[in-house]
Write an enzyme that holds these catalytic residues in place. Structure first.
Site, short mmCIF file in Angstrom:
data_model
loop_
_atom_site.label_atom_id
_atom_site.label_comp_id
_atom_site.label_asym_id
_atom_site.label_seq_id
_atom_site.Cartn_x
_atom_site.Cartn_y
_atom_site.Cartn_z
CB ILE A 1 -0.94 0.00 1.24
CG1 ILE A 1 -1.89 -1.21 1.17
CG2 ILE A 1 -1.72 1.29 1.37
CD1 ILE A 1 -2.85 -1.23 0.02
N GLY B 1 -5.93 -2.44 8.33
CA GLY B 1 -5.47 -3.46 9.26
C GLY B 1 -5.45 -3.01 10.71
CB SER C 1 -10.46 -3.40 4.47
OG SER C 1 -11.74 -3.82 4.05
CB CYS C 2 -8.81 -3.55 -0.48
SG CYS C 2 -8.67 -5.19 0.24
CG ASN C 3 -12.99 -7.14 -0.27
OD1 ASN C 3 -13.30 -7.22 -1.46
ND2 ASN C 3 -12.25 -8.04 0.34
NE ARG D 1 -4.98 -9.88 -1.91
CZ ARG D 1 -5.20 -9.63 -0.62
NH1 ARG D 1 -5.95 -10.43 0.11
NH2 ARG D 1 -4.64 -8.57 -0.06
CD GLN E 1 -5.30 -7.63 -4.09
OE1 GLN E 1 -6.20 -7.71 -4.91
NE2 GLN E 1 -4.14 -8.27 -4.25
N1 LIG Z 1 -2.22 -5.55 0.77
C1 LIG Z 1 -3.46 -5.19 0.53
O1 LIG Z 1 -4.06 -5.65 -0.44
C2 LIG Z 1 -4.15 -4.17 1.42
C3 LIG Z 1 -5.31 -3.56 0.93
C4 LIG Z 1 -5.94 -2.57 1.72
C5 LIG Z 1 -5.43 -2.26 2.97
N2 LIG Z 1 -4.32 -2.91 3.44
C6 LIG Z 1 -3.82 -2.51 4.77
O2 LIG Z 1 -2.70 -1.65 4.56
C7 LIG Z 1 -1.76 -1.80 5.63
C8 LIG Z 1 -0.42 -2.20 5.06
O3 LIG Z 1 -0.55 -3.43 4.38
P1 LIG Z 1 0.49 -3.88 3.25
O4 LIG Z 1 -0.13 -5.05 2.55
O5 LIG Z 1 0.92 -2.69 2.47
O6 LIG Z 1 1.70 -4.41 4.17
P2 LIG Z 1 3.20 -4.77 3.70
O7 LIG Z 1 3.66 -5.85 4.61
O8 LIG Z 1 3.25 -4.99 2.22
O9 LIG Z 1 4.01 -3.42 4.01
C9 LIG Z 1 4.25 -2.94 5.30
C10 LIG Z 1 5.63 -2.27 5.32
O10 LIG Z 1 5.78 -1.62 6.58
C11 LIG Z 1 7.13 -1.83 7.04
N3 LIG Z 1 7.16 -1.64 8.49
C12 LIG Z 1 7.15 -2.56 9.48
N4 LIG Z 1 7.15 -1.94 10.69
C13 LIG Z 1 7.15 -0.61 10.46
C14 LIG Z 1 7.14 0.55 11.29
N5 LIG Z 1 7.14 0.46 12.63
N6 LIG Z 1 7.11 1.77 10.70
C15 LIG Z 1 7.12 1.89 9.36
N7 LIG Z 1 7.13 0.83 8.52
C16 LIG Z 1 7.14 -0.40 9.07
C17 LIG Z 1 7.47 -3.23 6.54
O11 LIG Z 1 8.87 -3.42 6.44
C18 LIG Z 1 6.79 -3.25 5.16
O12 LIG Z 1 7.64 -2.78 4.13
C19 LIG Z 1 -2.40 -2.83 6.59
O13 LIG Z 1 -3.16 -2.12 7.55
C20 LIG Z 1 -3.32 -3.61 5.68
O14 LIG Z 1 -4.38 -4.25 6.37
C21 LIG Z 1 -3.65 -3.84 2.68
#
Ligand SMILES: NC(=O)c1ccc[n+]([C@@H]2O[C@H](COP(=O)([O-])OP(=O)(O)OC[C@H]3O[C@@H](n4cnc5c(N)ncnc54)[C@H](O)[C@@H]3O)[C@@H](O)[C@H]2O)c1
Length: 344
Positions: free
Chosen positions: A14, A114, A143-145, A172, A303
């Site tokens: 994201i 999240g 969230s995405c959905n 997914r 997503q």
């Molecule tokens: N992946 C999806 O499809 C999606 C869709 C919508 C929302 N989200 C939400 O977005 C948020 C991030 O998800 P994501 O999939 O991008 O996660 P991700 O694991 O791809 O990325 C998270 C990043 O944060 C870094 N990180 C860890 N601790 C940290 C800290 N203390 N400070 C700063 N960075 C730190 C990690 O190294 C990683 O690069 C979550 O809340 C998730 O629920 C994800």
């Protein structure tokens, strides 16, 4: 024009997309991104010539960053101090810990899906409750959905008035490259009602919602089917007309070759969208059917990119840049190029 200074904490799936989206906003400036490990996304950032400055949330892996020649511009505190708003896209639950730093410097922050709702003052969607986010310190995005679902339900609600929805989410199970989720070949059902239906009711309390979620071993997009019941009968033409005008909804058709999620991912790549991203949800024209007084339809949720526009709406809300949803979403849409296909 004084630009809003934005930082992104968590440069993952994201965060990378949030950073790219902010850079496209002419009234915003991306000061830098925060992470703590030399992930593939960070290595790619370095190979691209560090278009964004990198700050560290922890210096535990500093030696590794040095060995890889990845330049570090400072600590998380250094960046947070300089920003007006932080977009926190760290892993679920970590945002609540990062909040301590935002509180320390009295900064605004927008968290992703999240985190628990309690992390923020307002659970936010750019179309459905923008005004509630005005001038607040902390927002949490859907969230995405839920983001995509609310776009379509709010669109119908504004056009004809909705009182009840029932949804099925074909979800997914992982993002591309998520080896830690395993190599699977099974479907899995969640306990009903799904959180997306409950989230929709939190943001749109006048609508009764319920739903079932099925995890599927694919990575390119969720599909949601929605049965929406109006205050009065909704016919297919009314629904299609409302959806067709929405800049964050792309109407597609099976007869044109949009057979499913993979067709959309491929189309996004053919458009030349970075990483094959789509900010918009797709809605199959051929899926819209009437059932008694209700209307049923299917949407595709990309997503990885779908929450970016609504998060940027969130920046507009917390900074009071625009006073209402219509003005704010139209700015975000303009800078992200959303809805271009409507007039073509
Ligand atoms: N992946 C999806 O499809 C999606 C869709 C919508 C929302 N989200 C939400 O977005 C948020 C991030 O998800 P994501 O999939 O991008 O996660 P991700 O694991 O791809 O990325 C998270 C990043 O944060 C870094 N990180 C860890 N601790 C940290 C800290 N203390 N400070 C700063 N960075 C730190 C990690 O190294 C990683 O690069 C979550 O809340 C998730 O629920 C994800």
């Amino acid at each position: 024009m004084k630009k809003i200074k934005v930082g992104v904490a968590g440069y993952g799936v994201i965060g990378q997309r949030l950073a790219d989206g902010v850079v496209l906003q002419e009234d915003m400036e991306l000061l830098g991104v925060i992470d703590l490990a030399p992930t593939l996304a960070i290595r790619a950032l370095k190979e691209k010539g560090m278009p964004y400055k990198l700050y560290l949330a922890s210096f535990e892996k500093e030696e590794e960053f040095k060995r890889l020649g990845i330049p570090i511009s400072g600590s998380m505190d250094d960046l947070v101090k300089e920003c007006d708003v932080i977009l926190d896209s760290s892993p679920g639950g970590i945002g609540a810990r990062n909040k301590e730093i935002y509180l320390k410097y009295n900064k605004k922050a927008i968290f992703q899906g999240g985190e628990k709702n309690s992390v923020a003052d307002v659970f936010f969607h750019g179309y459905a409750n923008y005004e509630r986010g005005l001038n607040k310190q902390f927002l949490k995005l859907t969230s995405c959905n839920t983001t995509g679902l609310i776009r379509s339900v709010d669109c119908l609600d504004k056009a004809v008035g909705i009182e009840r929805v029932a949804i099925t989410i074909i979800r997914r199970v992982a993002d591309p490259g998520d080896y830690h989720r395993g190599l699977t070949n099974a479907l899995q059902i969640d306990k009903a009602p799904s959180h997306q239906a409950l989230d929709l009711m939190t943001i749109m309390p006048h609508i009764d919602a319920t739903g079932i979620l099925v995890h599927t071993p694919i990575t390119h997009g969720h599909i949601i089917t929605v049965v929406a019941s109006g205050l009065k009968k909704i016919n297919k033409e009314q629904a299609l007309e409302a959806f067709s005008k929405h800049p964050r909804i792309r109407i597609v058709s099976i007869k044109d070759g949009f057979l499913g999620n993979a067709s959309l991912f491929r189309y996004a790549r053919d458009l030349g969208n970075p990483r094959g991203d789509m900010y918009e949800i797709a809605l199959w024209e051929d899926s819209i059917v009437e059932s008694g007084d209700s209307i049923m339809y299917a949407i595709n949720i990309p997503q990885e990119a779908v929450t970016i526009p609504e998060t940027i709406d969130g920046i507009r809300a917390v900074m009071g840049l625009q006073k209402n949803s219509a003005e704010a979403t139209s700015k975000t849409n303009k800078y992200l190029g959303l809805g271009k296909w409507i007039s073509q």
